[in-house]
Scaffold this motif. Structure first.
Motif, PDB file in Angstrom:
ATOM      1  N   ASN A  69       0.827  -1.206   0.000  1.00 47.92           N
ATOM      2  CA  ASN A  69       0.000   0.000   0.000  1.00 47.92           C
ATOM      3  C   ASN A  69       0.862   1.257   0.000  1.00 47.92           C
ATOM      4  N   HIS A  70       1.964   1.194   0.735  1.00 53.52           N
ATOM      5  CA  HIS A  70       2.884   2.337   0.793  1.00 53.52           C
ATOM      6  C   HIS A  70       3.480   2.610  -0.578  1.00 53.52           C
ATOM      7  N   ILE A  71       3.926   1.561  -1.241  1.00 53.75           N
ATOM      8  CA  ILE A  71       4.544   1.719  -2.568  1.00 53.75           C
ATOM      9  C   ILE A  71       3.533   2.258  -3.568  1.00 53.75           C
ATOM     10  N   ILE A  72       2.312   1.713  -3.545  1.00 57.47           N
ATOM     11  CA  ILE A  72       1.273   2.166  -4.463  1.00 57.47           C
ATOM     12  C   ILE A  72       0.945   3.636  -4.226  1.00 57.47           C
ATOM     13  N   PHE A  73       0.860   4.025  -2.954  1.00 56.58           N
ATOM     14  CA  PHE A  73       0.552   5.415  -2.615  1.00 56.58           C
ATOM     15  C   PHE A  73       1.638   6.357  -3.130  1.00 56.58           C
ATOM     16  N   VAL A  74       2.889   5.972  -2.935  1.00 54.88           N
ATOM     17  CA  VAL A  74       4.003   6.821  -3.371  1.00 54.88           C
ATOM     18  C   VAL A  74       4.030   6.940  -4.893  1.00 54.88           C
ATOM     19  N   ILE A  75       3.816   5.824  -5.592  1.00 54.19           N
ATOM     20  CA  ILE A  75       3.810   5.845  -7.061  1.00 54.19           C
ATOM     21  C   ILE A  75       2.699   6.751  -7.577  1.00 54.19           C
ATOM     22  N   GLN A  76       1.507   6.634  -6.989  1.00 56.61           N
ATOM     23  CA  GLN A  76       0.395   7.480  -7.401  1.00 56.61           C
ATOM     24  C   GLN A  76       0.707   8.958  -7.191  1.00 56.61           C
ATOM     25  N   GLU A  77       1.366   9.267  -6.085  1.00 59.84           N
ATOM     26  CA  GLU A  77       1.659  10.666  -5.775  1.00 59.84           C
ATOM     27  C   GLU A  77       2.756  11.213  -6.688  1.00 59.84           C
ATOM     28  N   ILE A  78       3.779  10.406  -6.962  1.00 61.59           N
ATOM     29  CA  ILE A  78       4.894  10.879  -7.782  1.00 61.59           C
ATOM     30  C   ILE A  78       4.491  10.991  -9.248  1.00 61.59           C
ATOM     31  N   LEU A  79       3.867   9.946  -9.783  1.00 62.89           N
ATOM     32  CA  LEU A  79       3.558   9.923 -11.214  1.00 62.89           C
ATOM     33  C   LEU A  79       2.324  10.751 -11.575  1.00 62.89           C
ATOM     34  N   PHE A  80       1.320  10.716 -10.716  1.00 59.34           N
ATOM     35  CA  PHE A  80       0.053  11.341 -11.078  1.00 59.34           C
ATOM     36  C   PHE A  80      -0.312  12.552 -10.208  1.00 59.34           C
ATOM     37  N   ILE A  81       0.518  12.884  -9.217  1.00 61.40           N
ATOM     38  CA  ILE A  81       0.274  14.020  -8.327  1.00 61.40           C
ATOM     39  C   ILE A  81      -1.158  13.926  -7.795  1.00 61.40           C
ATOM     40  N   ARG A  82      -1.433  12.834  -7.143  1.00 61.93           N
ATOM     41  CA  ARG A  82      -2.782  12.466  -6.723  1.00 61.93           C
ATOM     42  C   ARG A  82      -3.443  13.502  -5.815  1.00 61.93           C
ATOM     43  N   ALA A  83      -2.708  13.995  -4.831  1.00 61.45           N
ATOM     44  CA  ALA A  83      -3.294  14.953  -3.888  1.00 61.45           C
ATOM     45  C   ALA A  83      -3.706  16.244  -4.588  1.00 61.45           C
ATOM     46  N   LEU A  84      -2.865  16.734  -5.482  1.00 58.18           N
ATOM     47  CA  LEU A  84      -3.193  17.961  -6.207  1.00 58.18           C
ATOM     48  C   LEU A  84      -4.408  17.749  -7.100  1.00 58.18           C
TER      49      LEU A  84
END
Length: 228
Positions: A69-84
């Motif tokens: 889950n940690h890895i998936i969360f980080v990938i989503q944030e880095i590649l897709f800027i999920r929070a923004l």
């Protein structure tokens, strides 16, 4: 020493500064004291919602960590800027192509480096050619996305009232400089190096320690890139 050789020296220095800078920062992180835990949600390495602190008698239970889950969360944030994407969609519309363009340009350089190594040592002509062709597609796409994202972010930061208080002059400088990297890259591709053979030859020159002549636009792009 001719100008191209100075460009090669500049690239060597830039790479050395990068490696040393990353190493110094890594050492700094590893030697800092353990930070205080703040319950800022989500906590990606724990269960999807909440924290184990919220469980009754949590100190009596084994702590479970979900590294996937940690890895998936980080990938989503880095590649897709999920929070923004979820909190400021209008800014994400330009920030996403800007960052994706940067990632693709890094991939472009990595592919050209791979192609240069294979071509220099004769380790696989077909693979070297495939890497170069793929680099053309990825690089051009990355330059175009980067230009769109850079211009959009500059306009957005200059016109959005809610961003003016958070935007310093150095932010504009960084965006304009990175825009010049993208523009010089697409300019080199359009005017004189449609297959990025000159750029690959320049990379090969770092391996063989030989000077390589390149066009004005390629030279301009190579000048910008080490500072990036």
């Amino acid at each position: 020493m001719d100008s191209l050789s100075w460009l090669q020296v500049l690239a060597y220095i830039a790479f050395a500064v990068l490696v040393i800078g990353v190493a110094v920062r890594a050492i700094k992180y590893f030697t800092m004291p353990i930070h205080l835990r703040w319950e800022l949600y989500p906590v990606p390495h724990e269960k999807k919602e909440g924290s184990y602190f919220e469980e009754i008698d949590w100190w009596k239970k084994p702590r479970k960590k979900h590294y996937l889950n940690h890895i998936i969360f980080v990938i989503q944030e880095i590649l897709f800027i999920r929070a923004l994407y979820h909190h400021n969609r209008k800014l994400w519309n330009f920030s996403f192509p800007f960052h994706l363009g940067l990632y693709l340009v890094i991939g472009w350089l990595a592919l050209l480096l791979l192609s240069a190594i294979l071509n220099t040592f004769g380790l696989g002509a077909n693979l070297a050619e495939f890497a170069r062709r793929l680099a053309v597609f990825i690089g051009v796409f990355g330059f175009i996305l980067g230009i769109i994202g850079s211009i959009g972010l500059i306009i957005k930061k200059a016109t959005a009232e809610e961003l003016k208080g958070y935007t310093a002059p150095v932010d504009y400088f960084n965006l304009i400089f990175i825009l010049m990297v993208f523009v010089s890259g697409i300019g080199a591709w359009v005017t004189s190096d449609p297959h990025f053979l000159s750029v690959r030859a320049f990379v090969e020159g770092h391996i063989t320690l030989k000077s390589v002549e390149v066009s004005t636009f390629v030279s301009l792009h190579i000048t910008f890139f080490p500072f990036l």
